[in-house]
Design a protein around this motif. Sequence first.
Motif, mmCIF file in Angstrom:
data_model
loop_
_atom_site.group_PDB
_atom_site.id
_atom_site.type_symbol
_atom_site.label_atom_id
_atom_site.label_comp_id
_atom_site.label_asym_id
_atom_site.label_seq_id
_atom_site.Cartn_x
_atom_site.Cartn_y
_atom_site.Cartn_z
ATOM 1 N N LEU A 267 42.189 42.945 38.975
ATOM 2 C CA LEU A 267 41.746 41.559 38.804
ATOM 3 C C LEU A 267 40.296 41.382 39.260
ATOM 4 O O LEU A 267 39.511 40.679 38.601
ATOM 5 C CB LEU A 267 42.667 40.615 39.575
ATOM 6 C CG LEU A 267 44.102 40.556 39.059
ATOM 7 C CD1 LEU A 267 44.950 39.649 39.935
ATOM 8 C CD2 LEU A 267 44.143 40.076 37.605
ATOM 9 N N GLU A 268 39.931 42.021 40.355
ATOM 10 C CA GLU A 268 38.542 41.963 40.803
ATOM 11 C C GLU A 268 37.622 42.598 39.774
ATOM 12 O O GLU A 268 36.542 42.073 39.477
ATOM 13 C CB GLU A 268 38.391 42.669 42.153
ATOM 14 C CG GLU A 268 36.966 42.628 42.692
ATOM 15 C CD GLU A 268 36.785 43.467 43.954
ATOM 16 O OE1 GLU A 268 35.982 43.060 44.808
ATOM 17 O OE2 GLU A 268 37.443 44.518 44.076
ATOM 18 N N SER A 284 39.214 47.545 29.158
ATOM 19 C CA SER A 284 40.127 48.450 29.867
ATOM 20 C C SER A 284 41.034 47.678 30.815
ATOM 21 O O SER A 284 42.233 47.952 30.904
ATOM 22 C CB SER A 284 39.324 49.499 30.643
ATOM 23 O OG SER A 284 38.619 50.352 29.778
ATOM 24 N N CYS A 285 40.475 46.701 31.526
ATOM 25 C CA CYS A 285 41.286 45.887 32.439
ATOM 26 C C CYS A 285 42.320 45.077 31.668
ATOM 27 O O CYS A 285 43.473 44.953 32.093
ATOM 28 C CB CYS A 285 40.389 44.958 33.251
ATOM 29 S SG CYS A 285 39.339 45.784 34.460
ATOM 30 N N ILE A 298 52.041 42.331 39.302
ATOM 31 C CA ILE A 298 51.148 41.649 40.250
ATOM 32 C C ILE A 298 51.240 40.139 40.065
ATOM 33 O O ILE A 298 50.231 39.443 40.072
ATOM 34 C CB ILE A 298 49.681 42.126 40.093
ATOM 35 C CG1 ILE A 298 49.196 41.951 38.641
ATOM 36 C CG2 ILE A 298 49.535 43.573 40.522
ATOM 37 C CD1 ILE A 298 47.706 42.184 38.481
ATOM 38 N N GLY A 299 52.468 39.645 39.908
ATOM 39 C CA GLY A 299 52.678 38.239 39.569
ATOM 40 C C GLY A 299 52.000 37.266 40.503
ATOM 41 O O GLY A 299 51.288 36.346 40.067
ATOM 42 N N ASP A 300 52.169 37.413 41.808
ATOM 43 C CA ASP A 300 51.589 36.475 42.772
ATOM 44 C C ASP A 300 50.062 36.524 42.744
ATOM 45 O O ASP A 300 49.394 35.487 42.744
ATOM 46 C CB ASP A 300 52.092 36.783 44.187
ATOM 47 C CG ASP A 300 53.578 36.482 44.346
ATOM 48 O OD1 ASP A 300 54.111 35.715 43.507
ATOM 49 O OD2 ASP A 300 54.189 37.005 45.293
ATOM 50 N N ASP A 301 49.516 37.739 42.719
ATOM 51 C CA ASP A 301 48.056 37.875 42.675
ATOM 52 C C ASP A 301 47.488 37.302 41.378
ATOM 53 O O ASP A 301 46.424 36.676 41.377
ATOM 54 C CB ASP A 301 47.653 39.350 42.801
ATOM 55 C CG ASP A 301 47.910 39.903 44.186
ATOM 56 O OD1 ASP A 301 47.997 39.098 45.137
ATOM 57 O OD2 ASP A 301 48.033 41.133 44.320
ATOM 58 N N PHE A 302 48.214 37.507 40.290
ATOM 59 C CA PHE A 302 47.737 37.001 39.005
ATOM 60 C C PHE A 302 47.768 35.472 38.971
ATOM 61 O O PHE A 302 46.843 34.835 38.448
ATOM 62 C CB PHE A 302 48.578 37.576 37.867
ATOM 63 C CG PHE A 302 48.078 37.199 36.498
ATOM 64 C CD1 PHE A 302 46.876 37.719 36.026
ATOM 65 C CD2 PHE A 302 48.783 36.327 35.700
ATOM 66 C CE1 PHE A 302 46.397 37.376 34.773
ATOM 67 C CE2 PHE A 302 48.307 35.975 34.445
ATOM 68 C CZ PHE A 302 47.115 36.494 33.974
ATOM 69 N N ASN A 303 48.800 34.884 39.543
ATOM 70 C CA ASN A 303 48.861 33.422 39.601
ATOM 71 C C ASN A 303 47.702 32.856 40.422
ATOM 72 O O ASN A 303 47.105 31.838 40.055
ATOM 73 C CB ASN A 303 50.196 32.975 40.201
ATOM 74 C CG ASN A 303 51.352 33.194 39.251
ATOM 75 O OD1 ASN A 303 51.166 33.219 38.038
ATOM 76 N ND2 ASN A 303 52.557 33.366 39.789
ATOM 77 N N ALA A 304 47.372 33.519 41.542
ATOM 78 C CA ALA A 304 46.231 33.089 42.347
ATOM 79 C C ALA A 304 44.918 33.257 41.572
ATOM 80 O O ALA A 304 44.022 32.415 41.652
ATOM 81 C CB ALA A 304 46.185 33.878 43.655
ATOM 82 N N PHE A 305 44.837 34.345 40.815
ATOM 83 C CA PHE A 305 43.658 34.607 39.994
ATOM 84 C C PHE A 305 43.446 33.483 38.970
ATOM 85 O O PHE A 305 42.316 33.037 38.742
ATOM 86 C CB PHE A 305 43.833 35.958 39.295
ATOM 87 C CG PHE A 305 42.776 36.313 38.299
ATOM 88 C CD1 PHE A 305 41.559 36.822 38.710
ATOM 89 C CD2 PHE A 305 43.007 36.153 36.946
ATOM 90 C CE1 PHE A 305 40.580 37.156 37.786
ATOM 91 C CE2 PHE A 305 42.030 36.493 36.015
ATOM 92 C CZ PHE A 305 40.819 36.987 36.437
ATOM 93 N N LEU A 306 44.535 32.996 38.377
ATOM 94 C CA LEU A 306 44.433 31.954 37.362
ATOM 95 C C LEU A 306 43.888 30.645 37.918
ATOM 96 O O LEU A 306 43.307 29.841 37.188
ATOM 97 C CB LEU A 306 45.806 31.697 36.729
ATOM 98 C CG LEU A 306 46.402 32.839 35.891
ATOM 99 C CD1 LEU A 306 47.773 32.456 35.367
ATOM 100 C CD2 LEU A 306 45.471 33.213 34.746
ATOM 101 N N GLN A 307 44.054 30.444 39.226
ATOM 102 C CA GLN A 307 43.599 29.197 39.831
ATOM 103 C C GLN A 307 42.078 29.131 39.961
ATOM 104 O O GLN A 307 41.515 28.039 40.038
ATOM 105 C CB GLN A 307 44.226 29.024 41.227
ATOM 106 C CG GLN A 307 45.744 29.022 41.246
ATOM 107 C CD GLN A 307 46.340 27.953 40.353
ATOM 108 O OE1 GLN A 307 45.926 26.799 40.406
ATOM 109 N NE2 GLN A 307 47.316 28.338 39.551
ATOM 110 N N CYS A 308 41.417 30.279 39.980
ATOM 111 C CA CYS A 308 39.977 30.273 40.233
ATOM 112 C C CYS A 308 39.153 30.984 39.165
ATOM 113 O O CYS A 308 37.923 30.929 39.199
ATOM 114 C CB CYS A 308 39.681 30.888 41.605
ATOM 115 S SG CYS A 308 40.263 32.582 41.790
ATOM 116 N N ALA A 309 39.786 31.645 38.219
ATOM 117 C CA ALA A 309 39.048 32.413 37.217
ATOM 118 C C ALA A 309 38.374 31.491 36.202
ATOM 119 O O ALA A 309 38.778 30.340 36.003
ATOM 120 C CB ALA A 309 39.980 33.390 36.508
#
Length: 328
Positions: A267-268, A284-285, A298-309
């Motif tokens: 995600l980074e 690639s990502c 990586i469900g939890d990390d992905f949900n957090a990613f969606l909040q700020c991406a």
Amino acid sequence: MSDSAYRVETLSRLAQWKIDNLSSCTYRKSDPFRIGNWNWHLSVEKNRVLFIKLYPEISNLTRDRPPIASFIIQILSSVGDRKALVHPGITDKQLKNNDDFIWTIETPLTGKFIIDVEFLDLKTAAPNGGEPCSIWAEGLAERGSNATALVSLGRMLSESIHTDITINASDGSINAHRAVLATSSPVFHSMFSHNLKEKELSTIDISDISTEACQAFLNYIYGNVQQDEFLTHRLALLRAADKYDISDLKEACQESLQEDIDTKNVLERLQNASLYQLPTLKSSCMRYLVKFGKIYDIGDDFNAFLQCADRDLIAEIFHEVLATWKGF
């Protein structure tokens, strides 16, 4: 049976073989797929138990320099909650033929499933009998240079020989040569060609980089960067390469960041690929997350990613998800 039944999808150090079904007693061998310096095969054989094998294709390279592999292999259900059977893992095992790695599975498997192999490292034995060395520790950042000139440039930097510019990093200063900086970067060239404070004061302020990362940045410019410092400071080097328009360093960072994508960093790296306009790394990502199904891990990390991406990036991800679903 279609050709796709034998095809193994690969990305970076990851390989996945999707298998629709196996009858009660059958054998199947994948098409060759490339990871590192070797072509590989996976095979499955089902009788009373299931045997899975991973091995390099027979060649002169395999005979002369067989791979010494470290990898994680697992079986995933390709539907539902993607329950997995995970092998304990292999570390530094030499693989020469199809009997060197056999995973025996007694758990019954039905329906569609995926064999997922993530190579952690691939080594070859040193020709002089020394310690095996990783093929991935070889040369992304050192290529294409004249050795004698690089040694001289390196000494000029490390010994501050006739330096004429000071770079102020966030936690210290390093002396360098404006001529070397100017020839490596159009931004530096512009600084020293016009009556700007950098030219007048003979200093450059780079407050967003540490002294260690700045040293790695200069070492790259002077052709003296070491692989371990390059890997340690890749993201800082990417930012500096973008800021000072050093295209070869930016490309070297992109190539390197593609090589070890995993669930902890994807995600980074996707965010940085979007920020610094790195289309190959972004692709690639995306493939790692969507086509290879790691988005489910990586469900939890992905949900957090969606909040700020960035919204455009989120839209691209969901477009990729929809396109992948249509392909099934």
